[in-house]
Write an enzyme that holds these catalytic residues in place. Structure first.
Site, PDB file in Angstrom:
ATOM      1  N   ALA A   1       0.983  -1.202   0.110  1.00  0.00           N
ATOM      2  CA  ALA A   1       0.052  -0.014   0.045  1.00  0.00           C
ATOM      3  C   ALA A   1       1.100   1.336   0.066  1.00  0.00           C
ATOM      4  O   ALA A   1       0.569   2.186   0.886  1.00  0.00           O
ATOM      5  CB  ALA A   1      -0.971   0.100   1.067  1.00  0.00           C
TER       6      ALA A   1
ATOM      7  N   HIS B   1       6.903   6.087   1.060  1.00  0.00           N
ATOM      8  CA  HIS B   1       7.739   5.056   0.623  1.00  0.00           C
ATOM      9  C   HIS B   1       8.818   5.633  -0.412  1.00  0.00           C
ATOM     10  O   HIS B   1       9.741   5.110  -0.663  1.00  0.00           O
ATOM     11  CB  HIS B   1       7.102   4.200   0.020  1.00  0.00           C
ATOM     12  CG  HIS B   1       6.269   3.156   1.331  1.00  0.00           C
ATOM     13  ND1 HIS B   1       4.922   3.313   1.230  1.00  0.00           N
ATOM     14  CD2 HIS B   1       6.443   2.629   2.185  1.00  0.00           C
ATOM     15  CE1 HIS B   1       4.460   2.621   2.421  1.00  0.00           C
ATOM     16  NE2 HIS B   1       5.513   2.160   2.993  1.00  0.00           N
TER      17      HIS B   1
ATOM     18  N   SER C   1       0.072   4.142   5.057  1.00  0.00           N
ATOM     19  CA  SER C   1      -0.834   3.117   4.104  1.00  0.00           C
ATOM     20  C   SER C   1      -2.101   3.020   4.738  1.00  0.00           C
ATOM     21  O   SER C   1      -3.197   2.860   3.730  1.00  0.00           O
ATOM     22  CB  SER C   1      -0.079   1.736   4.069  1.00  0.00           C
ATOM     23  OG  SER C   1       1.245   1.827   3.828  1.00  0.00           O
TER      24      SER C   1
END
Ligand code: PAF
Length: 279
Positions: A32, A37, A186
């Site tokens: 997710a 990230h 996420s």
């Protein structure tokens, strides 16, 4: 981007990279993926010749089976994001690949696991230590990248790496935020647009807490923060602790030589959010 589901295949690929003297940067994730990230991948890209990301929703770190079931899974979009950011390798193992046998290791995490998240999510950090150690054994990275949003997790991983003598540098990366101030996570995908807008109040309260440190004691800062969160009916407050950034012990009075950090956990409906601010 190469995608491997088996540790042996990943090892084979990385062996030839290592033989050529290439450094390996590793970004472990549970998928997710979001811009937070991407920033980890970009930093890893900058500092290493080969970048490996893993996507593995680790069952041993979920103390709540419902939370595990509802954890967002978006593998196709994740692959696209990794590819776009120039990630070289995705490791996407099955549960059996990571845990061929039941793992019953109990880590000594120096008590860092007993406060805050540890109080509300018993066993969570043991599960994190278990999977991170296993992933490090498989990937054998030179450098591994973790977000500072999970501040306690980062401190615990540093502790585990030191006590287990693992040959990997742990690199903490700043929390990325939406323009509203909401920390990227996420779990945000499970919030409605309205809830996301309401959740911006978390960072506002953290900023206010930081401003209050100039004039108020840690106890008073804590009280004001708690009151401002509790008066908002959207939130179900769990904790707000002001702790030493290394030992994670509650700060009783300000000390200019030691960094303090304010860490919060709360729920919006059935979505649990955490955030923090360094004072
Ligand atoms: O922060 C996470 O996404 C997870 O806790 C981690 C470090 C990938 C371990 O499963």
């Amino acid at each position: 981007m190469n995608v491997f589901e088996k540790a042996v295949e990943l090892n084979q690929f990385l062996l030839s990279a290592r033989e050529k003297g290439k450094s390996v940067g590793f970004v472990p994730t549970m998928g997710a993926l979001h811009n937070g990230h991407s920033s980890l991948i970009n930093k890893a890209k900058h500092e290493n010749e080969v970048v490996v990301a893993s996507i593995f929703v680790n069952p041993t770190q979920f103390n709540n089976p419902d939370d595990l079931k509802k954890y967002p899974r978006t593998i196709e979009a994740d692959k696209e994001l990794l590819q776009k950011n120039g990630c070289d390798v995705l490791f996407f193992p099955s549960i059996d690949e990571i845990y061929p046998q039941k793992d019953t290791t109990v880590f000594d995490l120096g008590g860092l696991d007993t406060l805050m998240e540890g109080k509300f999510r018993p066993g969570h950090f043991n599960g994190v230590a278990m999977v991170v150690k296993r992933l490090f054994e498989i990937v054998q990275p030179n450098n591994a990248y973790f977000g500072e949003k999970d501040f306690q997790q980062l401190a615990i991983i540093r502790y585990m790496v030191k006590s287990e003598n693992l040959p990997v540098n742990i690199i903490g990366c700043p929390t990325l935020r939406e323009t509203s101030g909401l920390a990227m996570s996420s779990r945000n995908t499970r919030l409605t647009e309205q809830e996301k807008a309401e959740a911006a109040a978390i960072y506002k309260a953290l900023i206010e807490a930081k401003a209050n440190t100039k004039t108020a004691t840690p106890q008073k800062v804590k009280k004001i923060f708690e009151e401002s969160i509790r008066q908002n009916p959207v939130f179900k407050f769990e904790y707000f602790e002001i702790v030493d950034s290394e030992a994670l012990l509650p700060v009783e009075e300000w000390n200019s030589k030691r960094k303090a950090v304010g860490c919060v956990a709360l729920w919006i409906r059935d979505v649990r959010l955490i955030d923090n601010i360094v004072f």
